[in-house]
Each structure stands twice: as C-alpha cells, then as structure tokens.
Design a protein around this motif. Structure first.
Motif, mmCIF file in Angstrom:
data_model
loop_
_atom_site.group_PDB
_atom_site.id
_atom_site.type_symbol
_atom_site.label_atom_id
_atom_site.label_comp_id
_atom_site.label_asym_id
_atom_site.label_seq_id
_atom_site.Cartn_x
_atom_site.Cartn_y
_atom_site.Cartn_z
ATOM 1 N N ILE A 1 50.420 52.188 36.507
ATOM 2 C CA ILE A 1 50.726 52.224 35.072
ATOM 3 C C ILE A 1 50.247 50.939 34.385
ATOM 4 O O ILE A 1 49.614 50.994 33.326
ATOM 5 C CB ILE A 1 52.239 52.448 34.857
ATOM 6 C CG1 ILE A 1 52.626 53.849 35.346
ATOM 7 C CG2 ILE A 1 52.617 52.252 33.390
ATOM 8 C CD1 ILE A 1 54.126 54.057 35.514
ATOM 9 N N ALA A 2 50.530 49.797 34.987
ATOM 10 C CA ALA A 2 50.113 48.520 34.394
ATOM 11 C C ALA A 2 48.591 48.422 34.329
ATOM 12 O O ALA A 2 48.037 47.954 33.323
ATOM 13 C CB ALA A 2 50.687 47.356 35.193
ATOM 14 N N TYR A 3 47.904 48.869 35.369
ATOM 15 C CA TYR A 3 46.448 48.780 35.366
ATOM 16 C C TYR A 3 45.844 49.744 34.347
ATOM 17 O O TYR A 3 44.859 49.410 33.676
ATOM 18 C CB TYR A 3 45.881 49.037 36.765
ATOM 19 C CG TYR A 3 44.419 48.688 36.871
ATOM 20 C CD1 TYR A 3 43.987 47.375 36.692
ATOM 21 C CD2 TYR A 3 43.466 49.664 37.124
ATOM 22 C CE1 TYR A 3 42.651 47.041 36.770
ATOM 23 C CE2 TYR A 3 42.127 49.344 37.204
ATOM 24 C CZ TYR A 3 41.718 48.023 37.024
ATOM 25 O OH TYR A 3 40.381 47.707 37.097
ATOM 26 N N ALA A 4 46.439 50.923 34.200
ATOM 27 C CA ALA A 4 45.966 51.868 33.181
ATOM 28 C C ALA A 4 46.061 51.243 31.800
ATOM 29 O O ALA A 4 45.132 51.366 30.988
ATOM 30 C CB ALA A 4 46.786 53.161 33.243
ATOM 31 N N GLU A 5 47.160 50.546 31.524
ATOM 32 C CA GLU A 5 47.314 49.861 30.238
ATOM 33 C C GLU A 5 46.294 48.736 30.095
ATOM 34 O O GLU A 5 45.697 48.566 29.036
ATOM 35 C CB GLU A 5 48.730 49.313 30.102
ATOM 36 C CG GLU A 5 49.776 50.401 29.938
ATOM 37 C CD GLU A 5 51.205 49.878 29.952
ATOM 38 O OE1 GLU A 5 51.412 48.639 30.021
ATOM 39 O OE2 GLU A 5 52.128 50.712 29.907
ATOM 40 N N GLU A 6 46.071 47.994 31.187
ATOM 41 C CA GLU A 6 45.136 46.861 31.155
ATOM 42 C C GLU A 6 43.710 47.295 30.819
ATOM 43 O O GLU A 6 43.023 46.625 30.050
ATOM 44 C CB GLU A 6 45.146 46.162 32.517
ATOM 45 C CG GLU A 6 44.247 44.962 32.618
ATOM 46 C CD GLU A 6 44.268 44.332 34.002
ATOM 47 O OE1 GLU A 6 43.192 43.900 34.467
ATOM 48 O OE2 GLU A 6 45.353 44.276 34.621
ATOM 49 N N ILE A 7 43.277 48.423 31.378
ATOM 50 C CA ILE A 7 41.897 48.869 31.132
ATOM 51 C C ILE A 7 41.791 49.826 29.948
ATOM 52 O O ILE A 7 40.702 50.266 29.602
ATOM 53 C CB ILE A 7 41.263 49.507 32.392
ATOM 54 C CG1 ILE A 7 41.963 50.820 32.779
ATOM 55 C CG2 ILE A 7 41.223 48.517 33.544
ATOM 56 C CD1 ILE A 7 41.241 51.617 33.846
ATOM 57 N N GLY A 8 42.911 50.159 29.324
ATOM 58 C CA GLY A 8 42.901 51.057 28.171
ATOM 59 C C GLY A 8 42.619 52.505 28.538
ATOM 60 O O GLY A 8 41.974 53.227 27.772
ATOM 61 N N ALA A 9 43.112 52.936 29.702
ATOM 62 C CA ALA A 9 42.874 54.314 30.148
ATOM 63 C C ALA A 9 43.514 55.318 29.191
ATOM 64 O O ALA A 9 44.640 55.135 28.740
ATOM 65 C CB ALA A 9 43.410 54.520 31.561
ATOM 66 N N ASP A 10 42.760 56.368 28.897
ATOM 67 C CA ASP A 10 43.272 57.476 28.084
ATOM 68 C C ASP A 10 43.985 58.500 28.959
ATOM 69 O O ASP A 10 44.797 59.280 28.480
ATOM 70 C CB ASP A 10 42.123 58.233 27.398
ATOM 71 C CG ASP A 10 41.209 57.335 26.632
ATOM 72 O OD1 ASP A 10 40.017 57.283 26.995
ATOM 73 O OD2 ASP A 10 41.666 56.685 25.686
ATOM 74 N N GLN A 11 43.594 58.525 30.236
ATOM 75 C CA GLN A 11 44.104 59.537 31.141
ATOM 76 C C GLN A 11 44.130 58.989 32.563
ATOM 77 O O GLN A 11 43.214 58.281 32.985
ATOM 78 C CB GLN A 11 43.226 60.786 31.084
ATOM 79 C CG GLN A 11 43.747 61.948 31.893
ATOM 80 C CD GLN A 11 42.961 63.222 31.625
ATOM 81 O OE1 GLN A 11 41.948 63.222 30.938
ATOM 82 N NE2 GLN A 11 43.421 64.320 32.167
ATOM 83 N N ILE A 12 45.195 59.326 33.289
ATOM 84 C CA ILE A 12 45.296 59.042 34.714
ATOM 85 C C ILE A 12 45.213 60.387 35.421
ATOM 86 O O ILE A 12 45.919 61.327 35.040
ATOM 87 C CB ILE A 12 46.622 58.341 35.073
ATOM 88 C CG1 ILE A 12 46.750 57.011 34.325
ATOM 89 C CG2 ILE A 12 46.737 58.142 36.583
ATOM 90 C CD1 ILE A 12 48.127 56.372 34.420
ATOM 91 N N VAL A 13 44.345 60.479 36.408
ATOM 92 C CA VAL A 13 44.225 61.701 37.206
ATOM 93 C C VAL A 13 44.517 61.318 38.645
ATOM 94 O O VAL A 13 43.883 60.412 39.194
ATOM 95 C CB VAL A 13 42.818 62.325 37.096
ATOM 96 C CG1 VAL A 13 42.723 63.570 37.965
ATOM 97 C CG2 VAL A 13 42.489 62.654 35.645
ATOM 98 N N MET A 14 45.482 61.990 39.245
ATOM 99 C CA MET A 14 45.850 61.648 40.619
ATOM 100 C C MET A 14 46.327 62.871 41.381
ATOM 101 O O MET A 14 46.758 63.857 40.784
ATOM 102 C CB MET A 14 46.923 60.552 40.628
ATOM 103 C CG MET A 14 48.210 60.918 39.931
ATOM 104 S SD MET A 14 49.318 59.507 39.687
ATOM 105 C CE MET A 14 49.539 58.912 41.347
#
Length: 137
Positions: free
Chosen positions: A92-105
C-alpha cells in the motif's frame, strides 16, 4: 484512466496469475507496470535483519517476473524489491509512493479457518489501498 499498475509477486502460482493479468492490462491500457517483490524481514532492533530471500534470489525472482510481463505484451516495465516485516502495508505504501492507479495481485486459496488464522494479504490491500485493487484467482 489507469496509467500506473503495481503488481506484487512472490514466486508463487497465484502471484503468477496476478502478474499475467497485470501485464495484459498494462498492454491493453498502455500503462506503466511496476512489479515488486516484498522481501519479508524479521529482527533488526537488537540483532541482524534476516530476509526471506538473498539479494540474488530477489533479483532472480524480479527478473523472471519482468521477462514474463514483457512476454505477455507489457512494454513499460520496472521492478523493485521492498524490504518489510509485513507485506500488505508495504504494498500500500509503495503504491502511494509511485502514484499507482491500480494494484493487481493474486491470492491463494485460503478458506474458512485457515483464512481467519492466517489472514489474506490481498484482502488487507483491497480493504486499505487508496487506489483500485484487482485480485486474480
């Protein structure tokens, strides 16, 4: 519009399903795909930090995932190793850091008591992330 996709991997079969979906979405949307491996670590305060994978193992895992994403048609791919004692908050923190619009897992096949006891990283990410989360099964 999705422009940055984050896909965490751990070398498992369910992570490979998430990676395949993430690579396909990146290809279809022309989005940037960042693949991350969460190198779980314990210790550190009074002793050494012990990581799940060595640097070479983590690099190998990421290289294999990157090659699979490119083979699936993703053209803008980056990788990152994250060291953390817990997976979901790191994702979650890394998604915020890189400005991710979507996480797929991907997610495992835990049900019932196993899921209650072990929890689910995918469920925690989906419940707390500030962006869209797609879970592949």
């Amino acid at each position: 519009m999705t422009t940055i996709i984050l896909c965490p991997v751990d070398g498992s079969e369910h992570a490979a399903k998430g990676l395949a979906l993430a690579a396909n979405l990146a290809r279809l949307k022309g989005a940037h795909l960042t693949i991350c491996a969460i190198n779980l670590a314990v210790g550190g305060a009074r002793g050494p930090t012990i990581k799940l994978w060595t640097e070479d193992e983590a690099a190998g895992l990421l290289a294999k995932a990157e090659a699979a994403a490119i083979a699936a048609g993703a053209t803008d791919v980056a990788t990152a190793e994250l060291v953390s004692s817990t997976a979901a908050p790191a994702i979650i923190a890394y998604a915020e850091e890189i400005g991710a619009d979507q996480i797929v897992m991907g997610t495992g096949d835990k049900r019932g008591l196993k899921r209650l006891v072990l929890g689910s990283v995918a469920a925690e990410v989906a419940g707390q992330a500030g962006c869209s989360v797609t879970v592949a099964r």
